[in-house]
Design a protein around this motif. Structure first.
Motif, PDB file in Angstrom:
ATOM      1  N   CYS A   1     -17.905 -19.265  11.632  1.00 56.66           N
ATOM      2  CA  CYS A   1     -16.696 -19.748  12.302  1.00 56.66           C
ATOM      3  C   CYS A   1     -15.468 -19.815  11.401  1.00 56.66           C
ATOM      4  N   ALA A   2     -15.595 -19.582  10.118  1.00 62.52           N
ATOM      5  CA  ALA A   2     -14.425 -19.638   9.245  1.00 62.52           C
ATOM      6  C   ALA A   2     -14.467 -18.464   8.280  1.00 62.52           C
ATOM      7  N   PRO A   3     -13.418 -17.755   8.106  1.00 64.18           N
ATOM      8  CA  PRO A   3     -12.081 -17.980   8.639  1.00 64.18           C
ATOM      9  C   PRO A   3     -11.917 -17.516  10.090  1.00 64.18           C
ATOM     10  N   THR A   4     -12.762 -16.584  10.548  1.00 61.21           N
ATOM     11  CA  THR A   4     -12.701 -16.170  11.951  1.00 61.21           C
ATOM     12  C   THR A   4     -14.103 -16.216  12.536  1.00 61.21           C
ATOM     13  N   ALA A   5     -14.180 -16.244  13.848  1.00 62.93           N
ATOM     14  CA  ALA A   5     -15.469 -16.271  14.528  1.00 62.93           C
ATOM     15  C   ALA A   5     -16.112 -14.891  14.469  1.00 62.93           C
ATOM     16  N   SER A   6     -17.373 -14.862  14.038  1.00 61.02           N
ATOM     17  CA  SER A   6     -18.099 -13.599  13.957  1.00 61.02           C
ATOM     18  C   SER A   6     -19.591 -13.894  13.936  1.00 61.02           C
ATOM     19  N   GLY A   7     -20.369 -12.863  13.790  1.00 56.68           N
ATOM     20  CA  GLY A   7     -21.818 -12.995  13.730  1.00 56.68           C
ATOM     21  C   GLY A   7     -22.466 -12.276  14.890  1.00 56.68           C
ATOM     22  N   THR A   8     -23.777 -12.454  15.031  1.00 58.54           N
ATOM     23  CA  THR A   8     -24.512 -11.792  16.103  1.00 58.54           C
ATOM     24  C   THR A   8     -24.560 -12.629  17.375  1.00 58.54           C
ATOM     25  N   HIS A   9     -23.975 -13.801  17.358  1.00 62.64           N
ATOM     26  CA  HIS A   9     -23.914 -14.647  18.551  1.00 62.64           C
ATOM     27  C   HIS A   9     -23.105 -13.921  19.616  1.00 62.64           C
ATOM     28  N   PRO A  10     -23.600 -13.860  20.872  1.00 61.89           N
ATOM     29  CA  PRO A  10     -22.894 -13.089  21.907  1.00 61.89           C
ATOM     30  C   PRO A  10     -21.536 -13.665  22.325  1.00 61.89           C
ATOM     31  N   ALA A  11     -21.278 -14.936  22.076  1.00 63.59           N
ATOM     32  CA  ALA A  11     -19.987 -15.546  22.437  1.00 63.59           C
ATOM     33  C   ALA A  11     -19.461 -16.335  21.238  1.00 63.59           C
ATOM     34  N   ALA A  12     -19.338 -15.672  20.112  1.00 64.61           N
ATOM     35  CA  ALA A  12     -18.962 -16.350  18.865  1.00 64.61           C
ATOM     36  C   ALA A  12     -17.630 -17.103  18.963  1.00 64.61           C
ATOM     37  N   PRO A  13     -16.547 -16.525  19.467  1.00 65.76           N
ATOM     38  CA  PRO A  13     -15.287 -17.273  19.517  1.00 65.76           C
ATOM     39  C   PRO A  13     -15.375 -18.551  20.363  1.00 65.76           C
ATOM     40  N   GLN A  14     -16.034 -18.460  21.521  1.00 63.76           N
ATOM     41  CA  GLN A  14     -16.166 -19.625  22.387  1.00 63.76           C
ATOM     42  C   GLN A  14     -17.081 -20.681  21.758  1.00 63.76           C
ATOM     43  N   ALA A  15     -18.174 -20.241  21.148  1.00 61.87           N
ATOM     44  CA  ALA A  15     -19.111 -21.178  20.506  1.00 61.87           C
ATOM     45  C   ALA A  15     -18.425 -21.903  19.353  1.00 61.87           C
ATOM     46  N   CYS A  16     -17.651 -21.189  18.548  1.00 55.61           N
ATOM     47  CA  CYS A  16     -16.935 -21.822  17.435  1.00 55.61           C
ATOM     48  C   CYS A  16     -15.909 -22.828  17.956  1.00 55.61           C
ATOM     49  N   ALA A  17     -15.209 -22.475  19.043  1.00 56.02           N
ATOM     50  CA  ALA A  17     -14.220 -23.398  19.624  1.00 56.02           C
ATOM     51  C   ALA A  17     -14.906 -24.678  20.114  1.00 56.02           C
ATOM     52  N   GLU A  18     -16.061 -24.543  20.749  1.00 58.38           N
ATOM     53  CA  GLU A  18     -16.793 -25.722  21.229  1.00 58.38           C
ATOM     54  C   GLU A  18     -17.281 -26.582  20.060  1.00 58.38           C
ATOM     55  N   LEU A  19     -17.759 -25.941  19.008  1.00 57.71           N
ATOM     56  CA  LEU A  19     -18.211 -26.707  17.833  1.00 57.71           C
ATOM     57  C   LEU A  19     -17.050 -27.415  17.152  1.00 57.71           C
ATOM     58  N   ARG A  20     -15.904 -26.751  17.053  1.00 57.62           N
ATOM     59  CA  ARG A  20     -14.728 -27.411  16.470  1.00 57.62           C
ATOM     60  C   ARG A  20     -14.324 -28.625  17.308  1.00 57.62           C
ATOM     61  N   ALA A  21     -14.341 -28.483  18.633  1.00 58.72           N
ATOM     62  CA  ALA A  21     -13.970 -29.587  19.523  1.00 58.72           C
ATOM     63  C   ALA A  21     -14.930 -30.766  19.384  1.00 58.72           C
ATOM     64  N   ALA A  22     -16.193 -30.467  19.053  1.00 57.89           N
ATOM     65  CA  ALA A  22     -17.200 -31.521  18.878  1.00 57.89           C
ATOM     66  C   ALA A  22     -17.272 -31.999  17.435  1.00 57.89           C
ATOM     67  N   GLY A  23     -16.403 -31.498  16.579  1.00 59.95           N
ATOM     68  CA  GLY A  23     -16.408 -31.903  15.177  1.00 59.95           C
ATOM     69  C   GLY A  23     -17.654 -31.454  14.433  1.00 59.95           C
ATOM     70  N   GLY A  24     -18.299 -30.380  14.913  1.00 57.17           N
ATOM     71  CA  GLY A  24     -19.507 -29.883  14.276  1.00 57.17           C
ATOM     72  C   GLY A  24     -20.752 -30.694  14.604  1.00 57.17           C
ATOM     73  N   ASP A  25     -20.620 -31.665  15.499  1.00 60.53           N
ATOM     74  CA  ASP A  25     -21.744 -32.519  15.887  1.00 60.53           C
ATOM     75  C   ASP A  25     -22.413 -31.926  17.125  1.00 60.53           C
ATOM     76  N   PHE A  26     -23.624 -31.401  16.955  1.00 62.29           N
ATOM     77  CA  PHE A  26     -24.321 -30.751  18.059  1.00 62.29           C
ATOM     78  C   PHE A  26     -24.686 -31.736  19.169  1.00 62.29           C
ATOM     79  N   ASP A  27     -24.883 -32.994  18.832  1.00 62.05           N
ATOM     80  CA  ASP A  27     -25.173 -34.001  19.850  1.00 62.05           C
ATOM     81  C   ASP A  27     -23.937 -34.359  20.669  1.00 62.05           C
ATOM     82  N   ALA A  28     -22.751 -34.017  20.189  1.00 63.43           N
ATOM     83  CA  ALA A  28     -21.509 -34.338  20.896  1.00 63.43           C
ATOM     84  C   ALA A  28     -21.023 -33.185  21.777  1.00 63.43           C
ATOM     85  N   LEU A  29     -21.773 -32.086  21.853  1.00 62.76           N
ATOM     86  CA  LEU A  29     -21.374 -30.979  22.709  1.00 62.76           C
ATOM     87  C   LEU A  29     -21.347 -31.441  24.156  1.00 62.76           C
TER      88      LEU A  29
END
Length: 143
Positions: A65-93
């Motif tokens: 997710c830094a500096p840009t969203a990438s990887g083999t995840h099929p929705a990397a940009p959206q997943a990174c945005a959701e993780l940023r919104a949750a502060g990296g806390d998977f329980d807060a998704l």
């Protein structure tokens, strides 16, 4: 033995996700903007069962997710945005609104290993079925 193989595969993917983006860093100058970001590289796995100790991963993806969203995840940009919104806390998704799942019990386990904004991450969670996993994790766990 299955647990050892699972951890070996997970750690290998984690090393590739974390170290892969760094392979060209020896040639980079100090003014490279990428040096301003704390690393955020994760390996996510999913498998059927009750806990990660007894489950063999059926699928694994990388998410950087830094500096840009990438990887083999099929929705990397959206997943990174959701993780940023949750502060990296998977329980807060936040769960996806308006989606209903059956009560079929076919447990799946999601694991996350890696680094989020420079801090080590190790996460595991079991869900009642794949639909519940996708609703709970939004784009992060939809792979």
């Amino acid at each position: 033995m299955r647990n050892t193989a699972r951890w070996a595969a997970t750690m290998g993917l984690t090393a590739a996700a974390v170290c892969g983006p760094l392979t060209g860093s020896a040639l980079a100058t100090q003014s490279t903007p990428a040096a301003l970001y704390a690393p955020s590289a994760l390996v996510l796995t999913v498998g059927h069962g009750h806990d990660a100790a007894t489950v063999t991963p059926e699928r694994a993806v990388t998410l950087t997710c830094a500096p840009t969203a990438s990887g083999t995840h099929p929705a990397a940009p959206q997943a990174c945005a959701e993780l940023r919104a949750a502060g990296g806390d998977f329980d807060a998704l936040r769960p996806v609104d308006g989606v209903l799942c059956t009560k079929l019990y076919n447990p799946v386990v999601v694991t996350v290993e890696g680094v989020w904004q420079g801090k080590r991450v190790s996460y595991e969670r079991a869900f009642a079925n794949a639909c519940v996993k996708d609703v709970y994790g939004g784009n992060v766990f939809s792979f």
